[in-house]
Design an enzyme around this catalytic site. Sequence first.
Site, PDB file in Angstrom:
ATOM      1  N   HIS A 148       0.845  -1.212   0.000  1.00  0.00           N
ATOM      2  CA  HIS A 148       0.000   0.000   0.000  1.00  0.00           C
ATOM      3  C   HIS A 148       0.879   1.261   0.000  1.00  0.00           C
ATOM      4  O   HIS A 148       0.632   2.204  -0.744  1.00  0.00           O
ATOM      5  CB  HIS A 148      -0.861   0.081   1.273  1.00  0.00           C
ATOM      6  CG  HIS A 148      -1.861  -1.005   1.456  1.00  0.00           C
ATOM      7  ND1 HIS A 148      -2.016  -1.681   2.637  1.00  0.00           N
ATOM      8  CD2 HIS A 148      -2.787  -1.535   0.614  1.00  0.00           C
ATOM      9  CE1 HIS A 148      -2.996  -2.563   2.533  1.00  0.00           C
ATOM     10  NE2 HIS A 148      -3.475  -2.509   1.316  1.00  0.00           N
ATOM     11  N   LYS A 189     -17.129  -7.142   6.825  1.00  0.00           N
ATOM     12  CA  LYS A 189     -15.755  -7.633   6.893  1.00  0.00           C
ATOM     13  C   LYS A 189     -15.246  -7.488   8.325  1.00  0.00           C
ATOM     14  O   LYS A 189     -15.205  -6.376   8.856  1.00  0.00           O
ATOM     15  CB  LYS A 189     -14.886  -6.807   5.930  1.00  0.00           C
ATOM     16  CG  LYS A 189     -13.699  -7.541   5.377  1.00  0.00           C
ATOM     17  CD  LYS A 189     -13.085  -6.737   4.234  1.00  0.00           C
ATOM     18  CE  LYS A 189     -11.744  -7.265   3.809  1.00  0.00           C
ATOM     19  NZ  LYS A 189     -11.115  -6.434   2.774  1.00  0.00           N
ATOM     20  N   ARG A 213      -2.043  -6.436  -7.953  1.00  0.00           N
ATOM     21  CA  ARG A 213      -0.951  -7.371  -7.676  1.00  0.00           C
ATOM     22  C   ARG A 213      -0.921  -8.410  -8.784  1.00  0.00           C
ATOM     23  O   ARG A 213      -0.643  -8.109  -9.916  1.00  0.00           O
ATOM     24  CB  ARG A 213      -1.162  -8.029  -6.306  1.00  0.00           C
ATOM     25  CG  ARG A 213      -0.833  -7.124  -5.156  1.00  0.00           C
ATOM     26  CD  ARG A 213      -1.361  -7.663  -3.857  1.00  0.00           C
ATOM     27  NE  ARG A 213      -2.816  -7.575  -3.813  1.00  0.00           N
ATOM     28  CZ  ARG A 213      -3.537  -7.690  -2.704  1.00  0.00           C
ATOM     29  NH1 ARG A 213      -2.949  -7.912  -1.561  1.00  0.00           N
ATOM     30  NH2 ARG A 213      -4.840  -7.566  -2.744  1.00  0.00           N
ATOM     31  N   SER A 224      -2.705  -7.758   3.385  1.00  0.00           N
ATOM     32  CA  SER A 224      -3.007  -7.563   4.807  1.00  0.00           C
ATOM     33  C   SER A 224      -3.312  -8.915   5.449  1.00  0.00           C
ATOM     34  O   SER A 224      -2.911  -9.191   6.575  1.00  0.00           O
ATOM     35  CB  SER A 224      -4.198  -6.619   4.977  1.00  0.00           C
ATOM     36  OG  SER A 224      -3.866  -5.340   4.494  1.00  0.00           O
TER      37      SER A 224
END
Length: 161
Positions: free
Chosen positions: A17, A41, A90, A128
């Site tokens: 990030h 979430k 990514r 993460s």
Amino acid sequence: MRTALYPGSFDPIHLGHIDIIRRICPMFDEVVVLISQSSNKKTLFTTEERKNMIIESLADLKNIRVEIHNGLTVDYAKKCGSKVIVRGLRAVVDFEFEISMANINKKLAPEIETILMFSQHEYYFISSRGVKEIAINGGNLIGLVPDSVIGPLKNCRASTL
Ligand code: ADP
């Protein structure tokens, strides 16, 4: 003023990030790192904790703002007058999700563009989710998250033991 939004969960912020934020900052007058307060979430850190970690790890950047938002990113963009949403890409697995998200956002707000930034090769494997897994199992976090995030991640491990 050219404002870009960089939305995400940032639970917690990691070097992938940080790399994207540092690369987009010179391109805009202001970059808003937008922490999504997604109700479906479950997160390790509260939104305030995530916000403080981002501010601390990017304290040298003068044109960023960190905000918490509950709702659609395009609604926040309209409210603050931003015409650009930046997302990081990514591996190929991100592509399907990002293209559908970009198209949904285009449908909701045709005036807003999504810009995708490729991850640099040294960061493309960081997520993460991955760093939380490493932290829970006592692995080495150096080179994955900013130094200021290592302590909070270790504290979370300590509280689960
Ligand atoms: P994560 O997938 O790590 O939980 P977020 O959901 O907070 O991250 O994602 C916020 C934005 O950052 C998304 O656009 C995501 O694709 C991007 N991103 C996440 N990890 C990386 C990375 N290693 N390199 C580049 N961009 C990334």
